[in-house]
Write an enzyme that holds these catalytic residues in place. Structure first.
Site, PDB file in Angstrom:
ATOM      1  N   HIS A  46       2.622  35.916 -11.559  1.00  0.00           N
ATOM      2  CA  HIS A  46       3.398  35.944 -12.795  1.00  0.00           C
ATOM      3  C   HIS A  46       4.488  37.022 -12.719  1.00  0.00           C
ATOM      4  O   HIS A  46       5.657  36.763 -12.992  1.00  0.00           O
ATOM      5  CB  HIS A  46       2.445  36.199 -13.974  1.00  0.00           C
ATOM      6  CG  HIS A  46       3.116  36.267 -15.308  1.00  0.00           C
ATOM      7  ND1 HIS A  46       3.154  35.190 -16.167  1.00  0.00           N
ATOM      8  CD2 HIS A  46       3.772  37.282 -15.926  1.00  0.00           C
ATOM      9  CE1 HIS A  46       3.816  35.542 -17.253  1.00  0.00           C
ATOM     10  NE2 HIS A  46       4.199  36.799 -17.151  1.00  0.00           N
ATOM     11  N   GLU A  47       4.087  38.223 -12.305  1.00  0.00           N
ATOM     12  CA  GLU A  47       5.047  39.327 -12.243  1.00  0.00           C
ATOM     13  C   GLU A  47       6.078  39.098 -11.138  1.00  0.00           C
ATOM     14  O   GLU A  47       7.248  39.425 -11.305  1.00  0.00           O
ATOM     15  CB  GLU A  47       4.315  40.663 -12.015  1.00  0.00           C
ATOM     16  CG  GLU A  47       3.292  41.017 -13.098  1.00  0.00           C
ATOM     17  CD  GLU A  47       3.864  40.992 -14.509  1.00  0.00           C
ATOM     18  OE1 GLU A  47       5.031  41.371 -14.706  1.00  0.00           O
ATOM     19  OE2 GLU A  47       3.125  40.568 -15.431  1.00  0.00           O
ATOM     20  N   HIS A  85       8.735  36.857 -12.417  1.00  0.00           N
ATOM     21  CA  HIS A  85       9.680  37.616 -13.252  1.00  0.00           C
ATOM     22  C   HIS A  85      10.697  38.329 -12.367  1.00  0.00           C
ATOM     23  O   HIS A  85      11.902  38.288 -12.619  1.00  0.00           O
ATOM     24  CB  HIS A  85       8.946  38.687 -14.069  1.00  0.00           C
ATOM     25  CG  HIS A  85       8.382  38.193 -15.362  1.00  0.00           C
ATOM     26  ND1 HIS A  85       9.082  37.371 -16.221  1.00  0.00           N
ATOM     27  CD2 HIS A  85       7.188  38.435 -15.958  1.00  0.00           C
ATOM     28  CE1 HIS A  85       8.325  37.127 -17.277  1.00  0.00           C
ATOM     29  NE2 HIS A  85       7.169  37.740 -17.144  1.00  0.00           N
ATOM     30  N   TYR A 128       2.741  31.792 -22.031  1.00  0.00           N
ATOM     31  CA  TYR A 128       1.755  32.615 -22.737  1.00  0.00           C
ATOM     32  C   TYR A 128       0.612  31.737 -23.229  1.00  0.00           C
ATOM     33  O   TYR A 128       0.800  30.556 -23.520  1.00  0.00           O
ATOM     34  CB  TYR A 128       2.390  33.232 -23.989  1.00  0.00           C
ATOM     35  CG  TYR A 128       3.072  34.575 -23.807  1.00  0.00           C
ATOM     36  CD1 TYR A 128       3.379  35.077 -22.553  1.00  0.00           C
ATOM     37  CD2 TYR A 128       3.409  35.327 -24.926  1.00  0.00           C
ATOM     38  CE1 TYR A 128       4.014  36.315 -22.429  1.00  0.00           C
ATOM     39  CE2 TYR A 128       4.047  36.555 -24.798  1.00  0.00           C
ATOM     40  CZ  TYR A 128       4.341  37.044 -23.545  1.00  0.00           C
ATOM     41  OH  TYR A 128       4.966  38.250 -23.430  1.00  0.00           O
ATOM     42  N   HIS A 183       9.591  33.622 -19.316  1.00  0.00           N
ATOM     43  CA  HIS A 183       8.398  32.938 -19.818  1.00  0.00           C
ATOM     44  C   HIS A 183       8.757  31.513 -20.238  1.00  0.00           C
ATOM     45  O   HIS A 183       9.841  31.275 -20.790  1.00  0.00           O
ATOM     46  CB  HIS A 183       7.813  33.694 -21.017  1.00  0.00           C
ATOM     47  CG  HIS A 183       7.253  35.027 -20.642  1.00  0.00           C
ATOM     48  ND1 HIS A 183       7.583  36.186 -21.287  1.00  0.00           N
ATOM     49  CD2 HIS A 183       6.370  35.374 -19.655  1.00  0.00           C
ATOM     50  CE1 HIS A 183       6.930  37.195 -20.726  1.00  0.00           C
ATOM     51  NE2 HIS A 183       6.190  36.738 -19.736  1.00  0.00           N
TER      52      HIS A 183
HETATM   53 ZN   LIG Z   1       5.440  37.907 -18.289  1.00  0.00          ZN
END
Ligand SMILES: [Zn+2]
Length: 145
Positions: free
Chosen positions: A7-8, A11, A63, A17
């Protein structure tokens, strides 16, 4: 907040997101009254190219429904029933497709040599014409659990 390396990493590579996509209101409802005061920025729509890719509820960049909830009610309600949101275990093939699109990876142009193509991402991977085309970032077909 559950942190996850993939996930990071996504980014860092420039992906936002999933629930902040420009077209997210067609797929989810944000329940602003349940968002922890001061954390609203995590739910603001971000400008960005949708790359003609479908909304992915199961994205590692989506999310979960209760993230940043102040009152135990969901902050994100999917408009489609039966979907799972907030998984942090599987890098999805759509995530890979998005990266390949973003970095123009897997799209080839001529090198000048008659039998070679070079990838537009300029990471110096070549293919020889008439051979099988394999993007550098590939991922096995998704399985449904
Ligand atoms: Zn995030």
């Amino acid at each position: 907040m559950v942190r996850n390396l993939y996930h990071e990493l996504l980014h860092t590579l420039g992906l936002h997101h999933e629930h902040t996509r420009l077209d997210r209101d067609r797929y989810v409802t944000i329940q602003w009254e349940s968002v922890v005061p001061g954390k609203e920025k995590n739910f603001k729509v971000k400008k960005g190219d949708l790359q003609n890719l479908p909304y992915d509820y199961n994205s590692i960049m989506q999310y979960g429904p209760y993230f940043f909830s102040v009152d135990w009610n969901p902050t994100i309600v999917p408009k489609k029933s039966g979907v799972h949101m907030g998984q942090r275990t599987d890098l999805r093939s759509l995530n890979i497709t998005r990266l390949n699109e973003l970095y123009h990876c897997g799209k080839y142009t001529h090198t000048g040599k008659i039998s070679e193509l070079v990838c537009l991402c300029k990471r110096s991977h070549y293919i020889t014409l008439y051979s099988h085309h394999v993007p550098i970032l590939s991922f096995p077909e998704e399985t449904t659990h």
